[in-house]
Design a protein around this motif. Structure first.
Motif, PDB file in Angstrom:
ATOM      1  N   HIS A 146       3.807 -16.005  46.795  1.00 50.15           N
ATOM      2  CA  HIS A 146       4.601 -17.387  46.509  1.00 50.15           C
ATOM      3  C   HIS A 146       3.655 -18.209  45.595  1.00 50.15           C
ATOM      4  N   GLU A 147       2.470 -17.853  45.184  1.00 45.87           N
ATOM      5  CA  GLU A 147       1.798 -18.705  44.411  1.00 45.87           C
ATOM      6  C   GLU A 147       1.822 -18.022  42.807  1.00 45.87           C
ATOM      7  N   TRP A 148       2.569 -16.951  42.673  1.00 46.47           N
ATOM      8  CA  TRP A 148       2.621 -16.585  41.409  1.00 46.47           C
ATOM      9  C   TRP A 148       3.364 -17.565  40.395  1.00 46.47           C
ATOM     10  N   SER A 149       3.063 -17.510  39.300  1.00 46.03           N
ATOM     11  CA  SER A 149       3.956 -18.161  38.242  1.00 46.03           C
ATOM     12  C   SER A 149       5.194 -17.296  37.924  1.00 46.03           C
ATOM     13  N   ALA A 150       6.157 -17.935  37.394  1.00 43.47           N
ATOM     14  CA  ALA A 150       7.501 -17.442  37.148  1.00 43.47           C
ATOM     15  C   ALA A 150       7.198 -16.270  36.329  1.00 43.47           C
ATOM     16  N   ALA A 151       6.378 -16.560  35.139  1.00 47.89           N
ATOM     17  CA  ALA A 151       6.285 -15.401  34.161  1.00 47.89           C
ATOM     18  C   ALA A 151       5.692 -14.349  34.858  1.00 47.89           C
ATOM     19  N   ALA A 152       4.694 -14.276  35.827  1.00 47.35           N
ATOM     20  CA  ALA A 152       4.024 -13.167  36.117  1.00 47.35           C
ATOM     21  C   ALA A 152       5.096 -12.642  37.214  1.00 47.35           C
ATOM     22  N   LEU A 153       5.977 -13.368  37.768  1.00 47.37           N
ATOM     23  CA  LEU A 153       6.829 -12.485  38.759  1.00 47.37           C
ATOM     24  C   LEU A 153       7.957 -11.816  37.901  1.00 47.37           C
ATOM     25  N   VAL A 154       8.374 -12.137  36.838  1.00 46.58           N
ATOM     26  CA  VAL A 154       9.344 -11.526  35.980  1.00 46.58           C
ATOM     27  C   VAL A 154       8.567 -10.328  35.506  1.00 46.58           C
ATOM     28  N   ALA A 155       7.244 -10.238  35.120  1.00 47.28           N
ATOM     29  CA  ALA A 155       6.628  -9.279  34.579  1.00 47.28           C
ATOM     30  C   ALA A 155       6.474  -8.171  35.684  1.00 47.28           C
ATOM     31  N   ALA A 156       6.147  -8.565  36.926  1.00 43.02           N
ATOM     32  CA  ALA A 156       6.227  -7.639  37.817  1.00 43.02           C
ATOM     33  C   ALA A 156       7.338  -7.093  38.205  1.00 43.02           C
ATOM     34  N   TYR A 157       8.381  -7.623  38.187  1.00 44.26           N
ATOM     35  CA  TYR A 157       9.884  -7.315  38.597  1.00 44.26           C
ATOM     36  C   TYR A 157      10.289  -6.178  37.481  1.00 44.26           C
ATOM     37  N   LEU A 181      14.456 -15.286  34.318  1.00 48.28           N
ATOM     38  CA  LEU A 181      14.130 -15.942  35.425  1.00 48.28           C
ATOM     39  C   LEU A 181      14.835 -15.370  36.695  1.00 48.28           C
ATOM     40  N   ASP A 182      15.730 -14.136  36.280  1.00 48.35           N
ATOM     41  CA  ASP A 182      16.340 -13.461  37.609  1.00 48.35           C
ATOM     42  C   ASP A 182      15.208 -13.264  38.683  1.00 48.35           C
ATOM     43  N   GLY A 183      15.516 -13.524  39.899  1.00 46.82           N
ATOM     44  CA  GLY A 183      14.755 -13.200  41.008  1.00 46.82           C
ATOM     45  C   GLY A 183      13.585 -14.451  41.333  1.00 46.82           C
ATOM     46  N   VAL A 184      13.563 -15.327  40.510  1.00 47.90           N
ATOM     47  CA  VAL A 184      12.449 -16.199  40.792  1.00 47.90           C
ATOM     48  C   VAL A 184      12.888 -17.327  41.680  1.00 47.90           C
ATOM     49  N   THR A 216      18.255 -17.001  39.592  1.00 47.24           N
ATOM     50  CA  THR A 216      17.248 -17.447  40.544  1.00 47.24           C
ATOM     51  C   THR A 216      17.626 -17.236  41.701  1.00 47.24           C
ATOM     52  N   VAL A 217      16.714 -17.392  42.672  1.00 45.08           N
ATOM     53  CA  VAL A 217      16.687 -17.297  44.019  1.00 45.08           C
ATOM     54  C   VAL A 217      16.658 -18.725  44.598  1.00 45.08           C
ATOM     55  N   LEU A 218      17.675 -19.194  45.359  1.00 43.82           N
ATOM     56  CA  LEU A 218      17.457 -20.745  45.789  1.00 43.82           C
ATOM     57  C   LEU A 218      17.042 -20.537  47.202  1.00 43.82           C
ATOM     58  N   LEU A 219      15.611 -21.431  47.318  1.00 43.19           N
ATOM     59  CA  LEU A 219      15.112 -21.305  48.459  1.00 43.19           C
ATOM     60  C   LEU A 219      15.549 -22.429  49.451  1.00 43.19           C
ATOM     61  N   CYS A 220      15.778 -23.702  48.913  1.00 41.47           N
ATOM     62  CA  CYS A 220      16.371 -24.767  49.735  1.00 41.47           C
ATOM     63  C   CYS A 220      16.837 -25.813  48.582  1.00 41.47           C
ATOM     64  N   LYS A 221      17.318 -26.914  49.114  1.00 40.98           N
ATOM     65  CA  LYS A 221      17.483 -28.223  48.314  1.00 40.98           C
ATOM     66  C   LYS A 221      16.183 -28.814  48.947  1.00 40.98           C
ATOM     67  N   THR A 222      15.797 -30.062  48.302  1.00 38.97           N
ATOM     68  CA  THR A 222      14.760 -31.029  48.454  1.00 38.97           C
ATOM     69  C   THR A 222      14.965 -32.262  48.736  1.00 38.97           C
ATOM     70  N   THR A 223      14.491 -32.809  49.725  1.00 33.06           N
ATOM     71  CA  THR A 223      14.763 -34.281  50.097  1.00 33.06           C
ATOM     72  C   THR A 223      14.591 -35.335  48.997  1.00 33.06           C
ATOM     73  N   MET A 224      15.093 -36.340  49.143  1.00 40.93           N
ATOM     74  CA  MET A 224      15.037 -37.561  48.483  1.00 40.93           C
ATOM     75  C   MET A 224      15.364 -39.026  49.375  1.00 40.93           C
ATOM     76  N   PRO A 225      15.117 -40.182  48.818  1.00 41.36           N
ATOM     77  CA  PRO A 225      15.274 -41.379  49.474  1.00 41.36           C
ATOM     78  C   PRO A 225      16.613 -41.782  49.232  1.00 41.36           C
ATOM     79  N   ASP A 226      17.325 -42.807  50.006  1.00 34.42           N
ATOM     80  CA  ASP A 226      18.518 -43.231  49.673  1.00 34.42           C
ATOM     81  C   ASP A 226      19.039 -43.423  48.315  1.00 34.42           C
ATOM     82  N   TYR A 227      20.065 -42.772  47.727  1.00 30.59           N
ATOM     83  CA  TYR A 227      20.547 -43.134  46.609  1.00 30.59           C
ATOM     84  C   TYR A 227      19.435 -42.871  45.362  1.00 30.59           C
ATOM     85  N   GLY A 228      18.182 -42.389  45.675  1.00 32.62           N
ATOM     86  CA  GLY A 228      17.356 -42.102  44.894  1.00 32.62           C
ATOM     87  C   GLY A 228      16.742 -43.459  44.347  1.00 32.62           C
TER      88      GLY A 228
END
Length: 473
Positions: A12-23, A79-82, A124-136
């Motif tokens: 989970h700490e690998w960079s996107a570029a390193a992940l794609v190279a490994a894929y 970015l496929d699979g990141v 890309t692989v969506l892990l989740c949405k992320t939180t924010m305050p009311d109306y940003g």
């Protein structure tokens, strides 16, 4: 960081570029990476509460689809699979878009917003949405809908906002790629307080829906390289954004340039925003050290005079108050009552404004634009603190905790929203208590690549950083 070094890190700490190279060489599967990220998130979430719509089964389904594409040698993009996260207010088809507040109706969105669509198309692989305050409308993680988001560096502190969960997720290592939004500093302020990198691009470079004056989406990452990789996918025009820029053949791969190219580059140094909170001494010292590092490459660093005025900052504040007052007044009474009291007090303070006062307030957006462009014309780039202060208590909606003085901390960031110039935040040091400090790097309008290049140069110059925080035991 080299791929060889990254191989000693959890996936989970690998960079996107390193992940794609490994894929691409079948050394890794997107399923392994997604599972690593999900396991790591499970350790962090009880402490920082950065996620919304965390659905592991959907994440793993998307990862398996990406795995099949890589095995057949037909990835959709670099970015496929990141793994990626998206801020709550970036609509995803079929999901509610609560905008951080209980006052919304929870209806599912009919379509992906432009950033979500581009990343879905990229595989890309969506892990989740992320939180924010009311109306940003806050620079914190305080929300009437989401649990209180906290800063991984010190969970007593805020991650900032309004891209609160995105910044916390990036700092905590929820995969490499995150997307937030910014209308006055909502990418850069949390990036500063969480020690990550973020780029607020030129207005229209990354299409967004709905568009609004100064509003931008942008990458939030641990490294400049990952942000540059995201720009390849995010920067395609989209007709839904009336301010979307025409396609530009920008070589986003050219983000890592030699330090020798900084020789003679003109950099303005802005240490006084002209209004707002005073700059914390530790923040000023860190920015001055950054300026000296850039000078050591042959760059010409020149102190600047402040150009933002109290009239400008207050005018923008009062115009936003009136906009929010009208939005809240249009809600049914029972739903309006669900909005954070701080935001209701701020918005309703505009109720008695006259038409003349509203017009004069609105005029300050353009006045800020003109003043910012004029002040920056003598320079290739401008550096400054991202924020005058560091992360404050998590429970506070703003550093002042005063709805009548809510924007005192955005005086360095908001000018570049109004001028449409690209501006980034990159970590440039830490306080004596270990809290990150952000350096803002702004460039000329449309020179998003140049801002990435100078950010990368500073990333190299600043040397090793403190280790990223680990989940509390």
């Amino acid at each position: 960081m080299s791929t060889a070094t990254e191989q000693s890190l959890p996936l989970h700490e690998w960079s996107a570029a390193a992940l794609v190279a490994a894929y691409s060489c079948r050394a890794l599967s997107p399923v392994e990476v997604a599972q690593s990220a999900l396991n790591h998130m499970a350790q962090w979430e009880p402490h920082i509460q950065a996620s919304y719509l965390l659905r592991p089964e959907r994440t793993l389904e998307a990862a398996r689809a990406s795995e099949s594409r890589w095995l057949s040698q037909h990835p959709l993009s670099a970015l496929d699979g990141v793994p990626v996260t998206l801020k709550d207010n970036i609509a995803t088809q079929g999901d509610p878009c609560p905008l951080g507040t209980q006052a919304t109706d929870g209806a599912p969105m009919a379509a992906d917003s432009p950033p979500a669509a581009r990343l879905r198309e990229a595989g890309t692989v969506l892990l989740c949405k992320t939180t924010m305050p009311d109306y940003g409308m806050l620079s914190s993680g305080v929300s009437s809908f989401h649990p209180l988001a906290r800063n991984p560096w010190d969970t007593r502190k805020t991650p900032g906002g309004s891209s609160a969960g995105a910044a916390a997720a990036a700092a905590a290592g929820y995969g490499p790629l995150h997307v937030g939004t910014d209308i006055g500093g909502s990418l850069r302020l949390p990036a500063s307080w969480c020690g990550i990198f973020s780029l607020k691009p030129s207005l229209g470079r990354i299409p967004i829906d709905p568009p609004f004056t100064g509003r931008a989406a942008g990458p939030m990452t641990r490294s400049v390289g990952d942000a540059a990789l995201m720009m390849r996918a995010l920067s395609w025009p989209d007709e839904r954004d009336s301010m979307s820029l025409p396609f530009a053949a920008i070589d986003w791969n050219n983000w890592d340039t030699p330090l020798s190219q900084l020789d003679g580059v003109r950099i303005g140094l802005l240490l006084d925003a002209g209004c707002g909170l005073p700059v914390d001494p530790e923040v000023q010292s860190a920015v001055l050290r950054a300026a000296r590092l850039l000078e050591s490459t042959g760059a010409i660093v020149t102190p600047m005079q402040p150009f933002l005025t109290r009239t400008m900052l207050d005018g923008m504040d009062h115009a936003w108050r009136m906009r929010s007052h009208l939005d809240l007044a249009a809600l049914p009474e029972e739903r309006c009552a669900l909005v954070l009291p701080y935001i209701r007090a701020w918005a309703d303070s505009a109720a008695g404004m006259t038409g003349t006062q509203v017009f004069k307030a609105m005029a300050q957006f353009h006045a800020t634009r003109v003043a910012t462009v004029a002040a920056c014309n003598a320079f290739d780039y401008v550096i400054s603190p991202t924020a005058p202060c560091v992360a404050f208590e998590a429970e506070l909606p703003s550093p002042t905790n005063d709805p009548l003085r809510p924007l005192e901390h955005i005086a360095f960031t908001v000018p570049f929203n109004m001028s449409e110039q690209p501006a980034a935040s990159i970590n440039c040091g830490y306080t004596h208590t270990g809290l990150p400090i952000g350096l803002q790097i702004a460039g000329r309008r449309f020179d998003d690549l140049g801002v990435l290049q100078l950010s990368r140069a500073f990333e190299v110059l600043r040397g090793p950083q403190q280790p990223w925080p680990s989940p509390p035991v």
